[in-house]
Design a protein around this motif. Structure first.
Motif, PDB file in Angstrom:
ATOM      1  N   THR A 266       0.836  -1.208   0.000  1.00  0.00           N
ATOM      2  CA  THR A 266       0.000   0.000   0.000  1.00  0.00           C
ATOM      3  C   THR A 266       0.866   1.250   0.000  1.00  0.00           C
ATOM      4  N   PHE A 267       1.908   1.239   0.834  1.00  0.00           N
ATOM      5  CA  PHE A 267       2.794   2.400   0.921  1.00  0.00           C
ATOM      6  C   PHE A 267       3.462   2.682  -0.420  1.00  0.00           C
ATOM      7  N   ASN A 268       4.005   1.665  -1.033  1.00  0.00           N
ATOM      8  CA  ASN A 268       4.697   1.851  -2.310  1.00  0.00           C
ATOM      9  C   ASN A 268       3.743   2.348  -3.402  1.00  0.00           C
ATOM     10  N   LYS A 269       2.517   1.861  -3.380  1.00  0.00           N
ATOM     11  CA  LYS A 269       1.533   2.296  -4.367  1.00  0.00           C
ATOM     12  C   LYS A 269       1.253   3.787  -4.228  1.00  0.00           C
ATOM     13  N   ARG A 270       1.050   4.253  -2.999  1.00  0.00           N
ATOM     14  CA  ARG A 270       0.798   5.674  -2.768  1.00  0.00           C
ATOM     15  C   ARG A 270       2.007   6.518  -3.170  1.00  0.00           C
ATOM     16  N   ARG A 271       3.179   6.116  -2.714  1.00  0.00           N
ATOM     17  CA  ARG A 271       4.400   6.878  -2.992  1.00  0.00           C
ATOM     18  C   ARG A 271       4.693   6.929  -4.479  1.00  0.00           C
ATOM     19  N   ASP A 272       4.546   5.800  -5.162  1.00  0.00           N
ATOM     20  CA  ASP A 272       4.856   5.758  -6.594  1.00  0.00           C
ATOM     21  C   ASP A 272       3.891   6.625  -7.402  1.00  0.00           C
ATOM     22  N   PHE A 273       2.611   6.644  -6.997  1.00  0.00           N
ATOM     23  CA  PHE A 273       1.641   7.499  -7.679  1.00  0.00           C
ATOM     24  C   PHE A 273       2.029   8.968  -7.537  1.00  0.00           C
ATOM     25  N   LEU A 274       2.343   9.380  -6.314  1.00  0.00           N
ATOM     26  CA  LEU A 274       2.703  10.779  -6.072  1.00  0.00           C
ATOM     27  C   LEU A 274       3.973  11.159  -6.819  1.00  0.00           C
ATOM     28  N   THR A 275       4.928  10.270  -6.854  1.00  0.00           N
ATOM     29  CA  THR A 275       6.176  10.528  -7.569  1.00  0.00           C
ATOM     30  C   THR A 275       5.902  10.734  -9.061  1.00  0.00           C
ATOM     31  N   LYS A 276       5.126   9.851  -9.643  1.00  0.00           N
ATOM     32  CA  LYS A 276       4.793   9.945 -11.064  1.00  0.00           C
ATOM     33  C   LYS A 276       4.024  11.230 -11.363  1.00  0.00           C
ATOM     34  N   LEU A 277       3.048  11.549 -10.520  1.00  0.00           N
ATOM     35  CA  LEU A 277       2.229  12.744 -10.735  1.00  0.00           C
ATOM     36  C   LEU A 277       3.070  14.014 -10.668  1.00  0.00           C
ATOM     37  N   CYS A 278       3.935  14.121  -9.663  1.00  0.00           N
ATOM     38  CA  CYS A 278       4.750  15.327  -9.512  1.00  0.00           C
ATOM     39  C   CYS A 278       5.773  15.466 -10.632  1.00  0.00           C
ATOM     40  N   ARG A 279       6.369  14.369 -11.027  1.00  0.00           N
ATOM     41  CA  ARG A 279       7.356  14.430 -12.107  1.00  0.00           C
ATOM     42  C   ARG A 279       6.711  14.850 -13.426  1.00  0.00           C
ATOM     43  N   GLU A 280       5.591  14.229 -13.769  1.00  0.00           N
ATOM     44  CA  GLU A 280       4.948  14.543 -15.047  1.00  0.00           C
ATOM     45  C   GLU A 280       4.364  15.952 -15.041  1.00  0.00           C
ATOM     46  N   SER A 281       3.840  16.388 -13.907  1.00  0.00           N
ATOM     47  CA  SER A 281       3.285  17.734 -13.811  1.00  0.00           C
ATOM     48  C   SER A 281       4.379  18.784 -13.925  1.00  0.00           C
ATOM     49  N   THR A 282       5.523  18.531 -13.305  1.00  0.00           N
ATOM     50  CA  THR A 282       6.650  19.467 -13.406  1.00  0.00           C
ATOM     51  C   THR A 282       7.110  19.588 -14.854  1.00  0.00           C
ATOM     52  N   ALA A 283       7.168  18.469 -15.555  1.00  0.00           N
ATOM     53  CA  ALA A 283       7.590  18.489 -16.955  1.00  0.00           C
ATOM     54  C   ALA A 283       6.609  19.294 -17.821  1.00  0.00           C
ATOM     55  N   LEU A 284       5.320  19.221 -17.481  1.00  0.00           N
ATOM     56  CA  LEU A 284       4.300  19.935 -18.246  1.00  0.00           C
ATOM     57  C   LEU A 284       4.193  21.407 -17.852  1.00  0.00           C
ATOM     58  N   GLY A 285       4.452  21.695 -16.578  1.00  0.00           N
ATOM     59  CA  GLY A 285       4.256  23.054 -16.067  1.00  0.00           C
ATOM     60  C   GLY A 285       2.830  23.294 -15.591  1.00  0.00           C
ATOM     61  N   TYR A 286       2.067  22.230 -15.438  1.00  0.00           N
ATOM     62  CA  TYR A 286       0.711  22.281 -14.875  1.00  0.00           C
ATOM     63  C   TYR A 286       0.333  20.852 -14.479  1.00  0.00           C
ATOM     64  N   SER A 287      -0.791  20.707 -13.787  1.00  0.00           N
ATOM     65  CA  SER A 287      -1.186  19.392 -13.305  1.00  0.00           C
ATOM     66  C   SER A 287      -1.362  18.401 -14.446  1.00  0.00           C
ATOM     67  N   ALA A 288      -0.735  17.244 -14.331  1.00  0.00           N
ATOM     68  CA  ALA A 288      -0.871  16.197 -15.336  1.00  0.00           C
ATOM     69  C   ALA A 288      -2.269  15.596 -15.334  1.00  0.00           C
ATOM     70  N   LEU A 289      -3.074  15.936 -14.343  1.00  0.00           N
ATOM     71  CA  LEU A 289      -4.455  15.462 -14.292  1.00  0.00           C
ATOM     72  C   LEU A 289      -5.417  16.406 -15.000  1.00  0.00           C
ATOM     73  N   ARG A 290      -4.932  17.563 -15.418  1.00  0.00           N
ATOM     74  CA  ARG A 290      -5.811  18.537 -16.067  1.00  0.00           C
ATOM     75  C   ARG A 290      -6.270  18.053 -17.432  1.00  0.00           C
ATOM     76  N   GLU A 291      -5.338  17.608 -18.234  1.00  0.00           N
ATOM     77  CA  GLU A 291      -5.640  17.038 -19.558  1.00  0.00           C
ATOM     78  C   GLU A 291      -4.840  15.741 -19.696  1.00  0.00           C
ATOM     79  N   PRO A 292      -5.209  14.728 -18.940  1.00  0.00           N
ATOM     80  CA  PRO A 292      -4.362  13.536 -18.832  1.00  0.00           C
ATOM     81  C   PRO A 292      -4.283  12.721 -20.123  1.00  0.00           C
TER      82      PRO A 292
END
Length: 336
Positions: A266-292
């Protein structure tokens, strides 16, 4: 483009607030800037910007939300006072940057009740990286980490020492020096937090009342025991899903004590999701969930949008039927 992470620069009474900014900073370019969480509306209004916006919201609503040129990723946030969303401009801001990642279920329900897409994200401090080789032996100091908010009673400390067979070394999560302007405070506080994290790694065990000591310890792989007077408090849920939290009564009535087993999957699943979300959002310059484009992000966005519609309809219906009317009125006010 400017890149921001946020630090609580007003009360300065818990260095865990600083750590939450530091774990966001780790996903940003080296030139990332610290922003005062209590003054986000005062950020530069010209240069396009990206902000990882996580943590505790907030002491004052006067200088919120940030200007339109700042594109925030709202993730792992905790809303302490539902009146944050009382103004329509604030709700419109959150809707424009939804779905919102919530650190706890109470915060999630507040957003969904307003019809704002949101989801449970867990806490970004789960992504904390070790600052030194982690001590896996029984040798080394056992640290007791608390602060003025949740000091461990003397009888609980004495019982812990008896159970663990050695004295506990007390460390405070209060910032050592809250003086100075925001930039100087941030520099000093981040340096101190890094020193604490290094010490946690070198210790044989950590005993703490602080969620933002226990969660980063789990992230770094450090042995940790969480004790608390009210272990089922909703604010502690992001930790309780990973380890058992001991009540003071459990400690006082115990004959033995062990480091609780971590629900690693459970811990790894949560951490890995947050890591992926923050990395992809930083690369885009906005939330990666906005237009996923990522399938898992698409599913999450669709689900959060559906839940917002269902939950909002439920809140309005309950109010009209007179169910929990006082509570709903307190949370949603004129929005009903």
């Amino acid at each position: 483009m400017n890149y921001y992470y946020q630090i609580e620069g007003d009360k300065r009474n818990n260095i865990g607030d600083v750590l939450q900014g530091m774990v966001a900073k780790a996903f940003l370019p080296e030139n990332a800037l610290a922003a005062d969480r209590e003054s986000l509306a005062l950020l530069d209004k010209e240069e396009p910007a990206f902000l990882i916006a996580n943590g505790w919201y907030m002491h004052s609503f006067e200088n919120f939300p940030p200007p339109e040129n700042v594109h925030p990723l709202y993730v792992s946030i905790h809303v302490a006072n539902s009146q944050l969303l009382a103004e329509k401009k604030v709700r419109d801001h959150f809707k424009a940057h939804a779905p919102i990642g919530c650190r706890d279920i109470k915060t999630l329900n507040i957003f969904l009740g307003w019809g704002i897409p949101a989801y449970y994200s867990s806490c970004l401090t789960t992504t904390t990286k070790a600052r030194a080789a982690v001590n896996t032996s029984a040798e080394g100091e056992i640290l007791l980490v608390d602060n003025v908010d949740h000091p461990v009673p003397a009888e609980v400390k004495e019982k812990l020492e008896a159970l663990l067979g050695k004295p506990l070394v007390s460390i405070s999560h209060d910032p050592p020096n809250p003086e100075g302007d925001f930039l100087n405070y941030t520099i000093k506080a981040e340096a101190h937090m890094n020193e604490l994290l290094e010490r946690y790694c070198k210790a044989s065990m950590i005993v703490t009342t602080k969620i933002h000591c226990a969660l980063p310890c789990l992230g770094m792989g450090v042995k940790v025991i969480m004790v608390h007077p009210v272990p089922d408090e909703g604010r502690l849920a992001p930790l309780a899903e990973f380890i058992h939290i001991l009540s003071y009564d459990e400690v006082l009535g115990a004959n033995t004590i062990q480091v609780p087993e971590v629900k690693t999957e459970t811990f790894n699943k949560r951490r890995d999701f947050l890591t992926k979300l923050c990395r992809e959002s930083t690369a885009l310059g906005y939330s990666a969930l906005r237009e996923p484009t990522d399938p898992s992000f698409k599913r999450l966005k669709r689900k959060s949008e559906l839940m917002a519609k269902i939950y909002r309809a439920g809140v309005v219906t309950a109010y009209r039927l007179g169910i929990a009317r006082k509570k709903l009125k307190r949370v949603y006010g004129s929005g009903l």
